[in-house]
Design a protein around this motif. Structure first.
Motif, PDB file in Angstrom:
ATOM      1  N   GLU A 105      49.891  21.483  96.237  1.00 16.84           N
ATOM      2  CA  GLU A 105      51.307  21.532  95.724  1.00 16.84           C
ATOM      3  C   GLU A 105      51.438  19.995  95.369  1.00 16.84           C
ATOM      4  OE1 GLU A 105      53.969  23.094  98.558  1.00 16.84           O
ATOM      5  OE2 GLU A 105      53.101  25.126  98.170  1.00 16.84           O
ATOM      6  N   ALA A 106      50.832  18.755  96.074  1.00 13.84           N
ATOM      7  CA  ALA A 106      50.959  17.464  95.608  1.00 13.84           C
ATOM      8  C   ALA A 106      49.776  16.752  95.341  1.00 13.84           C
ATOM      9  CB  ALA A 106      51.775  16.748  96.485  1.00 13.84           C
ATOM     10  N   LEU A 107      48.895  17.193  94.410  1.00 15.19           N
ATOM     11  CA  LEU A 107      47.421  16.532  94.344  1.00 15.19           C
ATOM     12  C   LEU A 107      47.456  15.208  94.123  1.00 15.19           C
ATOM     13  CD1 LEU A 107      46.042  19.432  91.988  1.00 15.19           C
ATOM     14  CD2 LEU A 107      45.422  19.275  94.534  1.00 15.19           C
ATOM     15  N   ASP A 111      47.082  12.753  85.693  1.00 17.17           N
ATOM     16  CA  ASP A 111      47.203  13.737  84.803  1.00 17.17           C
ATOM     17  C   ASP A 111      45.964  13.876  83.837  1.00 17.17           C
ATOM     18  OD1 ASP A 111      49.757  13.826  85.757  1.00 17.17           O
ATOM     19  OD2 ASP A 111      50.704  13.060  83.740  1.00 17.17           O
ATOM     20  N   SER A 132      52.321  24.606  93.142  1.00 14.71           N
ATOM     21  CA  SER A 132      50.867  24.517  92.776  1.00 14.71           C
ATOM     22  C   SER A 132      50.517  24.885  91.533  1.00 14.71           C
ATOM     23  CB  SER A 132      50.215  25.620  94.056  1.00 14.71           C
ATOM     24  OG  SER A 132      50.653  26.843  93.968  1.00 14.71           O
ATOM     25  N   GLU A 135      50.710  21.786  89.388  1.00 13.87           N
ATOM     26  CA  GLU A 135      49.811  20.849  89.725  1.00 13.87           C
ATOM     27  C   GLU A 135      48.234  21.272  89.253  1.00 13.87           C
ATOM     28  OE1 GLU A 135      50.047  17.552  92.144  1.00 13.87           O
ATOM     29  OE2 GLU A 135      51.269  18.084  90.483  1.00 13.87           O
ATOM     30  N   ARG A 138      48.494  20.323  85.580  1.00  9.46           N
ATOM     31  CA  ARG A 138      48.799  18.762  85.304  1.00  9.46           C
ATOM     32  C   ARG A 138      47.580  18.003  85.228  1.00  9.46           C
ATOM     33  NH1 ARG A 138      48.911  14.515  88.394  1.00  9.46           N
ATOM     34  NH2 ARG A 138      48.718  15.430  90.274  1.00  9.46           N
TER      35      ARG A 138
END
Length: 275
Positions: A105-107, A111, A132, A135, A138
């Motif tokens: 959820e926060a890789l 980008d 998730s 991400e 992204r």
């Protein structure tokens, strides 16, 4: 309020990390779902020179085949113990990968960094599906490939989670059940117009390792983090433990196709990030 939510989220992620370190998930993945790695590598068309990210990679069930296909692979997972197991296996096979601890959820990636972003029965366990999914998209380059394999709600593993639910602690606020990632409409809604060429197909994995329903149950009690966590939630309540024992064995008995083989349904999704 933000700090409170952040602290709660950190506690939740710590709990998830610990859960997946219970038992022996790498052995389970090798015994039961190894063919899914090759399946997603083929579905995504992974080959020489591609930059690939495997989200919630576990011990590398899909990451290692992707690297063997010639790709430059980052295997990311929340649980370092799983990554360490995968690293040892890759070294034994003479395969080079980059293993990185990361939250789906926060890789910690830029980008548009990867040609292919995939997950095999992994991203589904991140509690906040919208986060998730955002991400996942992204970090994929425009025109790049997204590939997912997730257990369906109606299939064997989805029904195993439904069976365990009455015995497990309540889910955290805002969490979505993992098998929803195996529902085509849910995945379509998560990805939306940020992708093109969306394709989804239901397939089955045949599992013939267990000679009895009780053998299946005991195998998962010893090796599978979510099952172990559910039993731990029951503490010393012998009646509830016996009831869960019975329910899990009955689940396997109902899904036996008559020859001792269990058919585990999953959803295979591929798409391209919109340009």
């Amino acid at each position: 309020m933000t700090d409170v939510v952040s602290d709660a989220d950190k506690a939740l992620k710590a709990k998830h990390r610990a859960m997946w370190a219970f038992g022996n998930y790498p052995e389970l993945a090798s015994d039961l779902i190894s063919e899914l790695g090759a399946t997603i590598v083929e579905a995504c068309g992974i080959g020489d020179g591609q930059r690939v990210l495997d989200i919630a990679a576990g011990s590398g069930n899909a990451s290692i085949p992707a690297a063997q296909a010639g790709a430059s692979v980052v295997a990311s997972d929340l649980t370092p113990e799983l990554l360490e197991s995968g690293r040892r296996r890759a070294e034994e096979l003479g395969v080079q990968l980059d293993w990185q601890q990361a939250d789906a959820e926060a890789l910690p990636f830029a980008d548009d960094e990867f040609d292919v972003v995939m997950s095999t029965v992994g991203i589904m366990f991140a509690p906040h599906h919208e986060a998730s999914a955002a991400e996942l998209i992204r970090v994929c380059r425009p025109g790049g490939t997204l590939g997912l394999i997730n257990w369906t709600p109606e299939g064997f593993i989805g029904q195993m989670f439904a069976t365990m639910k009455p015995y497990a602690p309540p889910p955290p606020p805002g969490a979505t059940p993992p098998p929803r990632w195996g529902d085509e409409e849910h995945v379509r809604s998560l990805l939306g117009d940020r992708v093109t060429d969306f394709s989804a197909a239901r397939n089955t994995l045949s599992v013939s390792m267990f000679s009895t329903p009780e053998e299946f149950r005991d195998y998962f009690k010893e090796r599978y983090g979510p099952t172990i966590a559910t039993y731990r939630n029951l503490g010393d309540d012998a009646d509830r433990v016996a009831a869960l024992d019975r329910d899990l064995a009955d689940l396997a008995r109902r899904h036996d196709n008559g020859s001792g083989t269990l058919e585990w349904e999953y959803l295979l999704v591929t798409a391209r990030k919109a340009e």
